[in-house]
Design a protein around this motif. Structure first.
Motif, PDB file in Angstrom:
ATOM      1  N   HIS A  31       0.762  -1.255   0.096  1.00 42.28           N
ATOM      2  CA  HIS A  31      -0.094  -0.110  -0.039  1.00 42.28           C
ATOM      3  C   HIS A  31       0.784   1.272  -0.085  1.00 42.28           C
ATOM      4  CE1 HIS A  31      -4.173  -1.298   1.320  1.00 42.28           C
ATOM      5  NE2 HIS A  31      -4.109  -1.752   0.285  1.00 42.28           N
ATOM      6  N   PHE A  32       1.967   1.245   0.617  1.00 41.34           N
ATOM      7  CA  PHE A  32       2.849   2.648   0.706  1.00 41.34           C
ATOM      8  C   PHE A  32       3.935   2.212   0.456  1.00 41.34           C
ATOM      9  CE2 PHE A  32      -0.801   2.293   4.061  1.00 41.34           C
ATOM     10  CZ  PHE A  32      -1.371   3.533   3.494  1.00 41.34           C
ATOM     11  N   LEU A  33       4.810   3.505  -0.213  1.00 43.59           N
ATOM     12  CA  LEU A  33       6.063   3.563  -0.157  1.00 43.59           C
ATOM     13  C   LEU A  33       6.673   4.518   0.783  1.00 43.59           C
ATOM     14  CD1 LEU A  33       6.465   4.080  -4.228  1.00 43.59           C
ATOM     15  CD2 LEU A  33       6.260   1.993  -2.853  1.00 43.59           C
ATOM     16  N   THR A  85       2.506  11.020  10.174  1.00 45.45           N
ATOM     17  CA  THR A  85       2.388  10.581   8.947  1.00 45.45           C
ATOM     18  C   THR A  85       1.594  11.389   7.747  1.00 45.45           C
ATOM     19  OG1 THR A  85       0.830   8.999   9.120  1.00 45.45           O
ATOM     20  CG2 THR A  85       2.940   8.240   9.391  1.00 45.45           C
ATOM     21  N   PHE A  86       1.991  11.151   6.776  1.00 42.92           N
ATOM     22  CA  PHE A  86       1.166  11.962   5.703  1.00 42.92           C
ATOM     23  C   PHE A  86       1.356  11.146   4.539  1.00 42.92           C
ATOM     24  CE2 PHE A  86       3.036  15.410   8.056  1.00 42.92           C
ATOM     25  CZ  PHE A  86       1.867  16.303   8.511  1.00 42.92           C
ATOM     26  N   SER A  87       0.006  10.851   3.776  1.00 49.55           N
ATOM     27  CA  SER A  87       0.014   9.970   2.519  1.00 49.55           C
ATOM     28  C   SER A  87      -0.206  10.864   1.392  1.00 49.55           C
ATOM     29  CB  SER A  87      -1.133   9.099   2.654  1.00 49.55           C
ATOM     30  OG  SER A  87      -1.465   8.546   3.946  1.00 49.55           O
ATOM     31  N   ILE A  88       0.689  10.836   0.430  1.00 49.48           N
ATOM     32  CA  ILE A  88       0.604  11.510  -0.751  1.00 49.48           C
ATOM     33  C   ILE A  88       0.236  10.525  -1.991  1.00 49.48           C
ATOM     34  CG2 ILE A  88       1.902  13.059  -2.221  1.00 49.48           C
ATOM     35  CD1 ILE A  88       3.734  13.284   0.535  1.00 49.48           C
ATOM     36  N   GLU A  89      -0.852  11.052  -2.787  1.00 53.46           N
ATOM     37  CA  GLU A  89      -1.153  10.542  -4.085  1.00 53.46           C
ATOM     38  C   GLU A  89      -1.074  11.784  -5.057  1.00 53.46           C
ATOM     39  OE1 GLU A  89      -4.551   7.649  -4.243  1.00 53.46           O
ATOM     40  OE2 GLU A  89      -4.679   8.304  -2.362  1.00 53.46           O
ATOM     41  N   TRP A  90      -1.056  11.379  -6.363  1.00 57.64           N
ATOM     42  CA  TRP A  90      -1.254  12.337  -7.526  1.00 57.64           C
ATOM     43  C   TRP A  90      -2.876  12.479  -7.420  1.00 57.64           C
ATOM     44  CZ3 TRP A  90      -2.595  10.905 -13.127  1.00 57.64           C
ATOM     45  CH2 TRP A  90      -2.358  12.197 -14.156  1.00 57.64           C
ATOM     46  N   ALA A  91      -3.189  13.876  -7.743  1.00 51.55           N
ATOM     47  CA  ALA A  91      -4.513  14.282  -7.851  1.00 51.55           C
ATOM     48  C   ALA A  91      -5.237  14.045  -9.163  1.00 51.55           C
ATOM     49  CB  ALA A  91      -4.511  15.823  -7.285  1.00 51.55           C
ATOM     50  N   GLY A  92      -4.534  13.867 -10.187  1.00 57.36           N
ATOM     51  CA  GLY A  92      -5.124  13.497 -11.588  1.00 57.36           C
ATOM     52  C   GLY A  92      -5.561  14.868 -12.256  1.00 57.36           C
ATOM     53  N   MET A  93      -5.156  15.692 -11.762  1.00 59.25           N
ATOM     54  CA  MET A  93      -5.455  17.062 -12.625  1.00 59.25           C
ATOM     55  C   MET A  93      -4.245  17.881 -12.887  1.00 59.25           C
ATOM     56  SD  MET A  93      -7.026  18.826  -9.513  1.00 59.25           S
ATOM     57  CE  MET A  93      -6.697  21.067  -9.870  1.00 59.25           C
ATOM     58  N   ILE A 109      -2.444  15.147  -3.703  1.00 53.68           N
ATOM     59  CA  ILE A 109      -3.235  14.829  -2.644  1.00 53.68           C
ATOM     60  C   ILE A 109      -2.347  14.580  -1.576  1.00 53.68           C
ATOM     61  CG2 ILE A 109      -5.285  13.853  -1.565  1.00 53.68           C
ATOM     62  CD1 ILE A 109      -6.359  13.748  -4.450  1.00 53.68           C
ATOM     63  N   VAL A 110      -2.568  15.506  -0.388  1.00 51.26           N
ATOM     64  CA  VAL A 110      -1.801  14.843   0.947  1.00 51.26           C
ATOM     65  C   VAL A 110      -2.852  14.688   2.109  1.00 51.26           C
ATOM     66  CG1 VAL A 110       0.102  15.750   2.466  1.00 51.26           C
ATOM     67  CG2 VAL A 110      -0.097  16.441   0.202  1.00 51.26           C
ATOM     68  N   HIS A 111      -2.861  13.630   2.505  1.00 54.26           N
ATOM     69  CA  HIS A 111      -3.785  13.339   3.454  1.00 54.26           C
ATOM     70  C   HIS A 111      -3.081  13.196   4.929  1.00 54.26           C
ATOM     71  CE1 HIS A 111      -6.678  11.465   0.797  1.00 54.26           C
ATOM     72  NE2 HIS A 111      -7.522  11.808   1.957  1.00 54.26           N
ATOM     73  N   ASP A 112      -3.580  13.449   5.946  1.00 59.80           N
ATOM     74  CA  ASP A 112      -3.112  13.575   7.443  1.00 59.80           C
ATOM     75  C   ASP A 112      -3.225  12.114   7.963  1.00 59.80           C
ATOM     76  OD1 ASP A 112      -2.110  14.200   9.535  1.00 59.80           O
ATOM     77  OD2 ASP A 112      -3.837  15.382  10.300  1.00 59.80           O
ATOM     78  N   GLY A 113      -2.392  11.256   7.995  1.00 64.68           N
ATOM     79  CA  GLY A 113      -2.142   9.899   8.576  1.00 64.68           C
ATOM     80  C   GLY A 113      -2.180   9.125   7.508  1.00 64.68           C
ATOM     81  N   VAL A 114      -2.359   7.700   7.842  1.00 65.02           N
ATOM     82  CA  VAL A 114      -2.211   6.556   7.088  1.00 65.02           C
ATOM     83  C   VAL A 114      -3.359   6.398   6.234  1.00 65.02           C
ATOM     84  CG1 VAL A 114      -1.634   4.201   6.735  1.00 65.02           C
ATOM     85  CG2 VAL A 114      -0.670   5.637   8.679  1.00 65.02           C
ATOM     86  N   VAL A 115      -3.610   6.658   5.067  1.00 63.11           N
ATOM     87  CA  VAL A 115      -4.772   6.291   4.266  1.00 63.11           C
ATOM     88  C   VAL A 115      -4.476   5.721   3.081  1.00 63.11           C
ATOM     89  CG1 VAL A 115      -6.586   7.528   2.808  1.00 63.11           C
ATOM     90  CG2 VAL A 115      -5.645   8.608   4.804  1.00 63.11           C
ATOM     91  N   LYS A 116      -5.050   4.264   3.005  1.00 64.75           N
ATOM     92  CA  LYS A 116      -4.795   3.468   1.794  1.00 64.75           C
ATOM     93  C   LYS A 116      -5.206   4.122   0.537  1.00 64.75           C
ATOM     94  CE  LYS A 116      -9.178   0.885   1.963  1.00 64.75           C
ATOM     95  NZ  LYS A 116      -9.587  -0.391   2.194  1.00 64.75           N
TER      96      LYS A 116
END
Lengths: 306, 191
Positions: free
Chosen positions: A238-240, A298-306, B180-187
């Motif tokens: 799920h995560f890098l 922690t902060f999870s980062i994903e591409w927004a796709g825009m 998109i940056v989420h606060d915390g562990v988000v799958k």
């Protein structure tokens, strides 16, 4: 699977943390979501081995988490072996060698028995195939010569040719034990040994481990850990994850690169570190060991796709 | 701007965007943040409005929770379509859409997933900046889960449980990328 008693020993050899006992390895994986990396190979042909075996090398982070939570302890294996084997009495040594010989003889008999079983099965098959052959008993000679290998295979399994297994002409197999704790007694827990030295990304590792995630080294994705929601054999990751200090500066380009790579392979890029401004909390593990840890953000980062 | 003799144009005209930003900066009463940070927020707001068709855009200088000064001006707005769907919410939406399709009993019906857009927080940054976890968490501590909007009558999305921010990074060539940056562990989403 044999039983494992906690805490189990982790061998420290030349700065590496290794597990040699297959029971302990599967136990650590099943109950403490610790995968490690199998590194055992044929000494001379390490290039030719696709599947590696024991020992299992643990990341220093993995070893430290297990020790901090009271599930394991470090053993200075070099010292233990030197002491243990030098002080071993002659009788003990001979008894152990005899025991190994017995094990070898048992293994040898077992393989012999299997061979006979296979031969018996082949004979049954041959009855059937020979009756088939008699039906088509025309073009025998030329085919027989071309299938020479096959013929000899059948010949060897003919009744009477196979010698009966007897214990007298059996050569015992040589047994190579994977662990040295049957001859030596289990080393005592030595609290004096220092904890494994861990990189700065350790708080993030500890945090994710405590949430039940599995981690493997993240080199493949250019991060510290690849984090799985369950056993890596059953789940995609799920995560890098990249662990940072609270005030460690990072480039936004790295965030964008990590986020984009992660999204491309259906993962999130995870940044995290220990918050030194927050109060430490005491975490209790199920075996009574307690650790003081600061919370990790922690902060999870994903591409927004825009 | 330096005065030129009448009838002469300057050799290099400032871009319309630059004019807009200069004009807005002069108008704005936000003297609490550095003007370059405010100009950055204006640039991102402009990009969202005209390139990505966002509406209801606002620039926030103070935290909606504590009313304290934000580390830097933040933008909030409403995207034309939903920007982020949590994977669990997606499963729920697909189930609902499938149920609806079965109820309509027309086999050729396509699976229609209806999602209303949600307002988002936007954090304007420049590529040459350095960030730390401390600064990032300061931003997250100061914001609410959903940015304050004019119409409060909308029902909140029960799936939106963690804070999230759209990280807008601008380069010197005015390209802006959004993460998109989420606060915390988000799958992760399964796309």
């Amino acid at each position: 699977m044999g039983s494992v008693t906690e805490p189990f020993p982790i061998s420290r050899i030349a700065g590496r943390y290794l597990l040699f006992d297959i029971d302990v390895i599967s136990y650590a994986r099943r109950t403490h979501n610790t995968c490690g990396v199998l590194i055992g190979t044929l000494p001379n042909l390490s290039q030719q081995n696709v599947f590696l075996g024991i020992p299992l090398e643990l990341m220093p982070e993995e070893a430290r988490v297990l020790i901090e939570r009271g599930h394991a302890y470090i053993v200075d294996d070099e010292e233990t072996h030197r002491k243990g084997f030098l002080q071993m009495s002659r009788e003990d040594r001979l008894a152990y060698l005899q025991y190994m010989d017995e094990l070898g003889l048992e293994a040898s008999m077992e393989s012999k028995r299997k061979l006979e079983e296979r031969a018996a099965k082949a004979l049954k098959g041959k009855d059937l195939s020979s009756s088939l052959k008699q039906k088509h008993a025309g073009p025998a000679p030329s085919e027989a010569t071309s299938n020479g290998d096959e013929e000899s295979l059948f010949d060897s399994s003919e009744p009477g040719v196979q010698p009966k297994a007897s214990q007298s002409n059996l050569i015992p197999h040589f047994i190579t034990p994977a662990t040295s704790y049957p001859p030596l007694s289990h080393p005592p827990v030595d609290r004096g040994l220092p904890l494994p030295e861990v990189p700065r990304s350790y708080p993030l590792f500890r945090y994710m481990h405590s949430k039940g995630y599995f981690s493997t080294p993240g080199l493949r994705f250019g991060c510290h850990y690849t984090i799985y929601p369950g056993d890596p054999l059953r789940f995609h990751s799920h995560f890098l994850a990249t662990g940072l200090d609270w005030d460690e500066e990072f480039d936004l380009l790295d965030v964008i690169g990590g986020g984009r790579l992660g999204t491309g392979v259906k993962k999130s890029y995870l940044l995290g570190g220990e918050d030194p401004t927050a109060d430490a909390v005491t975490e209790q593990s199920d075996n009574g060991a307690s650790v003081e840890v600061r919370p990790v953000r922690t902060f999870s980062i994903e591409w927004a796709g825009m | 701007m330096t005065t030129l003799p009448p009838g002469l144009k300057p050799a290099v005209l400032p871009s319309p965007l630059q004019n807009l930003i200069v004009e807005k900066l002069e108008q704005s009463a936000d003297s609490v943040h550095l003007s370059d940070l405010h100009a950055l927020a204006l640039q991102v707001e402009h990009n969202l409005r005209y390139q990505h068709s966002w509406t209801d855009l606002h620039i926030h200088t103070h935290s909606p929770i504590s009313n304290q000064l934000l580390p830097r001006p933040l933008v909030s707005g409403l995207p034309p379509q939903r920007l982020y769907i949590h994977p669990d919410e997606q499963i729920e939406l697909l189930k609902n859409a499938d149920r609806k399709r079965k109820a309509s009993k027309q086999a050729q019906d396509t699976l229609d997933v209806e999602v209303a857009p949600e307002p988002e927080w936007v954090l304007p940054t420049r590529l040459n900046e350095k960030w730390t976890l401390r600064r990032l968490s300061d931003v997250f501590n100061a914001i609410s889960i959903v940015p304050p909007t004019a119409d409060e009558n909308g029902t909140p999305n029960p799936w939106r449980t963690t804070k999230r921010v759209l990280l807008a990074t601008t380069d010197s060539d005015s390209t802006i990328t959004y993460y998109i940056v989420h606060d915390g562990v988000v799958k992760p989403r399964q796309n």
